[in-house]
Design a protein around this motif. Structure first.
Motif, PDB file in Angstrom:
ATOM      1  N   GLU A 117       0.955  -1.253  -0.142  1.00 45.43           N
ATOM      2  CA  GLU A 117       0.157   0.057  -0.037  1.00 45.43           C
ATOM      3  C   GLU A 117       0.833   1.290   0.101  1.00 45.43           C
ATOM      4  O   GLU A 117       0.442   2.137  -0.568  1.00 45.43           O
ATOM      5  N   LYS A 118       2.130   1.484   0.566  1.00 44.99           N
ATOM      6  CA  LYS A 118       2.897   2.375   0.672  1.00 44.99           C
ATOM      7  C   LYS A 118       4.365   2.101   0.804  1.00 44.99           C
ATOM      8  O   LYS A 118       4.466   0.785   1.745  1.00 44.99           O
ATOM      9  N   PRO A 119       5.139   2.677   0.441  1.00 42.58           N
ATOM     10  CA  PRO A 119       6.719   2.277   0.523  1.00 42.58           C
ATOM     11  C   PRO A 119       6.924   2.230   2.012  1.00 42.58           C
ATOM     12  O   PRO A 119       6.395   3.103   2.992  1.00 42.58           O
ATOM     13  N   VAL A 120       7.820   1.591   2.501  1.00 38.50           N
ATOM     14  CA  VAL A 120       8.699   1.702   3.996  1.00 38.50           C
ATOM     15  C   VAL A 120       9.460   2.937   3.957  1.00 38.50           C
ATOM     16  O   VAL A 120       9.527   3.473   4.954  1.00 38.50           O
ATOM     17  N   LEU A 121      10.075   3.279   3.049  1.00 40.70           N
ATOM     18  CA  LEU A 121      10.886   4.477   2.879  1.00 40.70           C
ATOM     19  C   LEU A 121      10.889   4.714   1.315  1.00 40.70           C
ATOM     20  O   LEU A 121      10.925   3.993   0.516  1.00 40.70           O
ATOM     21  N   ALA A 122      10.993   6.203   1.195  1.00 44.78           N
ATOM     22  CA  ALA A 122      10.921   6.901  -0.056  1.00 44.78           C
ATOM     23  C   ALA A 122      11.729   7.993  -0.214  1.00 44.78           C
ATOM     24  O   ALA A 122      11.923   8.656   0.996  1.00 44.78           O
TER      25      ALA A 122
END
Length: 291
Positions: A117-122
């Motif tokens: 659903e969303k990055p751990v880190l970006a």
């Protein structure tokens, strides 16, 4: 930049900075070939093709686990479709990576394989230098060792003494002793006869134990003869699969395990046949069958 530029100019130095190096205990495998179960419409047939894919980078901390990188061109914003593509490589049983990274030269998106659903880190490329400390805490070889459990070797499924159920093939060679021509055309037969005895290079591959208990091996081949390489690409014969009835791969050079198989290829309708000597037509009028 294109995708190749992103790999060479951005991803390579990034991996070096993290502490990964090909051939080391923090290894990097490029263009990792993967095969997926057959797809079909209606009734399933033996001729239904396998799906194939290639992970751009598999970063491997030996004895622990792996994570993958998928590179894209800067002209392609990272999309849900890219995330799903990279996810198929990370979750493949031969890879089983808990993390995967998407890079398009402008942005880096790190995902957990179990949560899309969303990055751990970006982070952006222009932030890379300042963000390296927190990136190392997730992706450096030491961080991977701390975060994930070591792989346990089960003697019941080991394919050879001291190994688990899967081993990578890092190199080798194939010598062609005989070519069986699919046609009686004397020009084709002479062309193949002249290539008997040549050696081609094994560039990558693996051996593993299948759920049935049988041993299998798959190797990626680069032909040393340019024309033969073109023909292999036409026939989709760059990757060979073999099987073995032994319970374990032999460690005795005097009595090696023998893997056998019959690679098959097909020339789809519309294929440019100019690489084949004496071809009756420039383009294949219909599927020319297995070779």
């Amino acid at each position: 930049m294109n995708e190749t530029d992103v790999c060479q100019i951005i991803v390579r130095p990034f991996l070096t900075e993290l502490g990964y190096e090909q051939g080391s205990e923090a290894n990097v495998i490029t263009e990792y070939p993967l095969r997926y179960p057959k797809v079909f419409l209606g009734r399933k047939k033996p001729t239904d093709p396998d799906l194939r894919g290639r992970a751009d980078y598999v970063c491997q901390v030996l004895g622990v686990t792996r994570w993958t990188i998928e590179a894209k061109s800067p002209s392609e914003p990272i999309s849900r479709e890219h995330v799903e593509q990279a996810h198929t490589y990370a979750m493949h049983p031969e890879v089983a990576a808990p993390l995967f990274l998407l890079v398009n030269g402008r942005e880096f998106h790190l995902y957990q394989t179990s949560f899309l659903e969303k990055p751990v880190l970006a982070w952006r490329h222009d932030e890379l230098a300042n963000r390296m400390p927190e990136i190392r805490e997730l992706l450096s070889p030491d961080a991977i060792r701390r975060r994930y459990r070591s792989i346990r070797i089960d003697p019941a499924v080991a394919i050879a003494p001291g190994l688990g159920p899967y081993v990578r093939i890092v190199g080798g060679a194939i010598t062609y002793r005989e070519f069986l021509s699919p046609t009686s055309n004397p020009e084709v037969q002479a062309w193949l006869k002249a290539r008997e005895g040549i050696r081609s290079i094994v560039t990558d591959g693996f051996s593993c134990r299948l759920p049935t208990g049988a041993l299998c091996c798959e190797v990626l081949i680069r032909q040393s003869d340019a024309k033969l390489d073109q023909l292999a690409r036409l026939l989709n014969l760059e990757c060979f699969s073999f099987s073995c009835s032994d319970q374990r791969i032999s460690t005795n050079p005097e009595a090696p395990s023998i893997f056998t198989g019959q690679p098959k290829g097909i020339l789809p309708a519309g294929t440019d046949l100019s690489v084949i000597p004496g071809a009756a037509a420039r383009y294949a009028p219909f599927d020319l069958g297995k070779v």
